[in-house]
Design an enzyme around this catalytic site. Sequence first.
Site: not given
Length: 406
Positions: A100, A142
């Site tokens: 990310y 997630e």
Amino acid sequence: MTSKVGLDQRTVDIIKSTVPVLAEHGEAITKHFYQKMFKDHPELKNIFNQTHQKVGDQPKALADTVYAAAQHIDQLEKILPRVKEIAHKHRSLNVKPEHYPIVGEYLLIAIKDVLGENATDEIIEAWGEAYGIIADVFIQVEDGMYKETAMQEGGWTGFRNFSVMKKVKESDVITSFYLKPADGEAIPSYLPGQYLTIKAQIEGDNYDHLRQYSLSDAPGKDYYRISVKREDSLEEKPAGVVSTWLHQEVQEGDLLPVSAPAGDFHLDLSTKRPLVLMSGGVGFTPLLSMLNTVKENHPERDIYFIHAARNGSVHALKEEMVLGGHGKTMFIYENPNSNDLQEKAYDKGGYIDLEWLKRSVPHESEFYFCGPKGFMKAIYQSLRQWEVPESQIHFEFFGPKGSLEA
């Protein structure tokens, strides 16, 4: 789930003020983002679908998500369904928290490069803060999915080797692959409609290719089945790298790395409404899983299975689609061939249209559909024109939903 943690009102206002700019330049920003990120981090090509990059699907989908996040930056719960849909894909691709920051860095670079002097330091700083919040939401969702998957009986994270126990040619363009775990251990069940991710490691290619294929049989077996269409080159569209490899190179006994079943498009078994399943081409795969599940476990439910194909030569798994006594199966062939005409092997020539649909299925049904983009668009618009409630319309579609409504 809220974005207000860590974001002051001024930052929220700045982000919302950029919504019109994103609507105009979003796709240019995301295309530039992918190009620059892959140049500096080519290892990420092992995760991202390069075919989607070439045809533009991935940049469009990312632009749509960024646009939605900017619109609802102070109420991110409104985009939670979209977050969960993407998170399922990320989990199946083995996207990790450490990816990310890389994505965030290159998204900000792309905004700055595309917008130029209009991307002030104030705007870039606000988007940096906002991206941190959005990334945390994805990472949390997630993380829960990874844990849930690992805790299932037979569950696993990452990729696990499966052996191709059987390879069956179903039509001129579709082949089924029956997969069993190479370690001989148990495999988790799944929800009818979900998919597997296959890691293709093709000789001569520098990077892995990850592709998602719907499971095409009911859960509860000691194997997984996927039915894959060979995507041949068409005009400017290149041939499918992985589908061609699976059809031509992969043989029975070969090993394929596979991630655990994922996906938020699946059959709701809690309702007893009539069930209408509509598929176009290879879009039948998740719907056949649903159909077989209902046939095996809920034979009392009214089912209507409608499948559209070019003709009988490309119609795969036709016998499995036949319902017998507790439902109705209908086949629509766009261009019936001579055998189809002689055997009267279809119910309607041409396409599914609203008037025919009204005569063929009950309005109060639950509607599930999947297929090529044009098919999806026609079905969705027909159902909305028929005033079927949104809550009874279910579909799987890669890309902005707005393109179905347009």
